[in-house]
Design a protein around this motif. Structure first.
Motif, PDB file in Angstrom:
ATOM      1  N   ARG A  93     -57.856 -62.674 -46.867  1.00  0.00           N
ATOM      2  CA  ARG A  93     -58.325 -61.125 -47.529  1.00  0.00           C
ATOM      3  C   ARG A  93     -57.357 -61.094 -48.896  1.00  0.00           C
ATOM      4  N   ARG A  94     -58.106 -60.673 -49.867  1.00  0.00           N
ATOM      5  CA  ARG A  94     -57.804 -60.325 -51.143  1.00  0.00           C
ATOM      6  C   ARG A  94     -56.531 -59.238 -51.227  1.00  0.00           C
ATOM      7  N   ASP A  95     -55.343 -59.729 -51.500  1.00  0.00           N
ATOM      8  CA  ASP A  95     -54.257 -58.547 -51.836  1.00  0.00           C
ATOM      9  C   ASP A  95     -54.348 -57.908 -53.104  1.00  0.00           C
ATOM     10  N   GLU A  96     -53.550 -56.771 -53.173  1.00  0.00           N
ATOM     11  CA  GLU A  96     -53.788 -55.775 -54.383  1.00  0.00           C
ATOM     12  C   GLU A  96     -53.565 -56.848 -55.917  1.00  0.00           C
ATOM     13  N   ASP A  97     -52.599 -57.919 -55.539  1.00  0.00           N
ATOM     14  CA  ASP A  97     -52.279 -58.785 -56.819  1.00  0.00           C
ATOM     15  C   ASP A  97     -53.212 -59.708 -57.281  1.00  0.00           C
ATOM     16  N   GLY A  98     -54.304 -59.917 -56.405  1.00  0.00           N
ATOM     17  CA  GLY A  98     -55.194 -60.843 -56.722  1.00  0.00           C
ATOM     18  C   GLY A  98     -55.078 -62.064 -55.753  1.00  0.00           C
ATOM     19  N   THR A  99     -53.854 -62.407 -54.983  1.00  0.00           N
ATOM     20  CA  THR A  99     -53.679 -63.308 -53.971  1.00  0.00           C
ATOM     21  C   THR A  99     -54.293 -63.062 -52.854  1.00  0.00           C
ATOM     22  N   TYR A 100     -54.716 -64.213 -52.192  1.00  0.00           N
ATOM     23  CA  TYR A 100     -55.572 -63.926 -50.812  1.00  0.00           C
ATOM     24  C   TYR A 100     -54.371 -64.313 -49.992  1.00  0.00           C
ATOM     25  N   LEU A 101     -54.239 -63.568 -48.847  1.00  0.00           N
ATOM     26  CA  LEU A 101     -53.465 -63.582 -47.702  1.00  0.00           C
ATOM     27  C   LEU A 101     -54.383 -64.395 -46.612  1.00  0.00           C
ATOM     28  N   ALA A 102     -53.602 -65.289 -45.978  1.00  0.00           N
ATOM     29  CA  ALA A 102     -54.209 -66.017 -44.903  1.00  0.00           C
ATOM     30  C   ALA A 102     -54.014 -65.066 -43.634  1.00  0.00           C
ATOM     31  N   CYS A 103     -55.231 -64.440 -42.992  1.00  0.00           N
ATOM     32  CA  CYS A 103     -55.048 -63.623 -41.802  1.00  0.00           C
ATOM     33  C   CYS A 103     -54.865 -64.708 -40.441  1.00  0.00           C
ATOM     34  N   SER A 104     -54.374 -63.505 -39.564  1.00  0.00           N
ATOM     35  CA  SER A 104     -54.218 -64.331 -38.247  1.00  0.00           C
ATOM     36  C   SER A 104     -54.568 -63.072 -37.466  1.00  0.00           C
TER      37      SER A 104
END
Length: 113
Positions: A93-104
């Motif tokens: 999921r894309r974070d506000e800063d453009g980095t993608y978070l690995a969801c669990s």
């Protein structure tokens, strides 16, 4: 017959079944890829058991969504770095800063509700 189909549907979509993990938001990405340039960003707890790691993910296969490129900057939670010589599956999921978070959906990782 209808109750049997309902039971089967609930079983397939249960957390941990694999399909429930891909159900997230429409903008979530589900991809396989290999990790490069992993960097430990810091600990989430006082014992250092859960660390935040940033890495570049080279997407090798797309299951769901449209990644903006084949190379994504991601952030994941783990005890240690993951192997760079094999592909892993990620729901991102894309974070506000453009980095993608690995969801669990339980266990170690960002909780993307």
């Amino acid at each position: 017959m209808a109750s049997m189909l309902l039971s089967l549907t609930l079983l397939v979509l249960a957390p941990g079944s694999g399909l429930a993990d891909e159900a997230g938001r429409p903008e979530d990405l589900v991809v396989f890829g290999e990790l490069d340039d992993q960097e430990y960003m810091g600990s989430m707890d006082e014992l250092g058991m859960n660390g935040i790691i940033e890495a570049r993910l080279r997407v090798t296969r797309v299951v769901k969504g449209r990644p903006p490129s084949r190379m994504l900057k991601i952030r994941y939670i783990a005890h240690t770095f993951r192997s760079g010589d094999r592909a892993f599956r990620f729901r991102l999921r894309r974070d506000e800063d453009g980095t993608y978070l690995a969801c669990s959906d339980g266990g170690r990782g960002y909780i993307c509700q």
